[in-house]
Design a protein around this motif. Sequence first.
Motif, PDB file in Angstrom:
ATOM      1  N   LYS A   3       8.787   8.392  -2.056  1.00  0.00           N
ATOM      2  CA  LYS A   3       7.431   8.166  -1.565  1.00  0.00           C
ATOM      3  C   LYS A   3       7.274   6.790  -0.943  1.00  0.00           C
ATOM      4  N   PHE A   4       6.354   6.733   0.013  1.00  0.00           N
ATOM      5  CA  PHE A   4       5.893   5.458   0.540  1.00  0.00           C
ATOM      6  C   PHE A   4       4.611   5.075  -0.198  1.00  0.00           C
ATOM      7  N   TYR A   5       4.462   3.787  -0.456  1.00  0.00           N
ATOM      8  CA  TYR A   5       3.265   3.281  -1.115  1.00  0.00           C
ATOM      9  C   TYR A   5       2.614   2.224  -0.225  1.00  0.00           C
ATOM     10  N   PRO A   6       1.284   2.223  -0.129  1.00  0.00           N
ATOM     11  CA  PRO A   6       0.625   1.192   0.669  1.00  0.00           C
ATOM     12  C   PRO A   6       0.651  -0.148  -0.067  1.00  0.00           C
ATOM     13  N   ARG A  45       7.051   1.261   6.954  1.00  0.00           N
ATOM     14  CA  ARG A  45       6.560   2.315   7.851  1.00  0.00           C
ATOM     15  C   ARG A  45       5.161   1.978   8.330  1.00  0.00           C
ATOM     16  N   THR A  46       4.907   2.181   9.625  1.00  0.00           N
ATOM     17  CA  THR A  46       3.570   1.977  10.166  1.00  0.00           C
ATOM     18  C   THR A  46       3.396   2.835  11.413  1.00  0.00           C
ATOM     19  N   ARG A  54       9.509   3.514  11.380  1.00  0.00           N
ATOM     20  CA  ARG A  54      10.014   3.018  10.100  1.00  0.00           C
ATOM     21  C   ARG A  54      11.312   2.264  10.321  1.00  0.00           C
ATOM     22  N   GLN A  93      -1.894  -3.916   5.657  1.00  0.00           N
ATOM     23  CA  GLN A  93      -1.198  -2.986   4.775  1.00  0.00           C
ATOM     24  C   GLN A  93      -0.073  -2.290   5.530  1.00  0.00           C
ATOM     25  N   GLU A  95       3.099   0.830   4.802  1.00  0.00           N
ATOM     26  CA  GLU A  95       3.671   1.809   3.899  1.00  0.00           C
ATOM     27  C   GLU A  95       5.083   1.330   3.545  1.00  0.00           C
TER      28      GLU A  95
END
Length: 358
Positions: A3-6, A45-46, A54, A93, A95
Amino acid sequence: MSKFYPLTVSTVRQETRDTISVTFEVPVELAEAFAYQQGQHLTLRTQIGEDDVRRSYSICSAVQDKCLRVAIKRTTGGLFSSWANANLKAGHQLEVMPPMGHFNVPLDPSQGRHYAAFAAGSGITPILSIIKTTLMTEPNSTFTLYYGNRASSSVIFRDELGELKDTYLERLNIVYVMSREQQDIELFNGRITKEKVEQLLKHWTPVEDIDVAFICGPEDMMLGVSAALQEAGMPKENIKVELFAASIPKHQHKPRVLDADARHDTEVTVILDGNATTFTMEKEKESLLDAGLKAGIDMRYSCKGGVCSTCRCKVVDGKVEMDVNYALEDYEVARGFVLSCQSFPVTDKVVVDFDQAE
């Protein structure tokens, strides 16, 4: 882990004209997920325009710092790095995927070893984390760093390296090799090449005095240093290498010619985060990663060039062939680990497990 987290950016610091370091705030509830080892990297990632972008960047902080920090060097044509250097500010922010990578060796406070590192340009990023963590963890160990740059102005973390040298006067030796700035000692002028390392091993650091060597930089530098060390007598298993993604060689997959009576499709099962998903793909048309993404599976990846190991997984049934591999050690491949971005099915059925790759 997939998972990606902010995460919120807490600080952005200009390290050189074209390099920033970025520190993230890690909430208490994510502290365990983002605990890291020296030499590991983060996948960021953005959204840039309409593109989901990413990239992987090495952590440059020591484990003891408890501070999640990466360095991002602007590269020519680099979409993410150019955007980050121009726009990223505290409060933004991104990811972020939890730390990954195996560019390290186990440390033991009771042992005293001599480590050597060969870095060029932004290759210093994981090396800085390794040096700081090692010297703090192993009080009897020493470290020699050979760091190649064009000139003093392009040395990333120059002040931080100077402070480290002041802290560990007897245990840390730093040698700067400059390609466009003349230095008093002729041996330290030029690039870090195979020939240069042969001379360094002859006149500066005998190979028999080095227990473990770390190499991070462009492909030609990495191959040259590794060859020089091995030819001087260092076992390959004592050499750890990390190719930075900016120098990913271009590679075009060449499809194999299948027998006329052979099946052209493969049934692939992907195990990810405890879930198993099955889809069918053509054997030589695309990689496991691309086929899985097309099938709607949120498979983890970053560089797609066989460099960063973000897409690492284990083949538990069937067989695949990897086109290129700059990220996995020989023992990992022997145990069945592959890079899904470079893997193409050979058998009619393949099962890959991302969960076993942690």
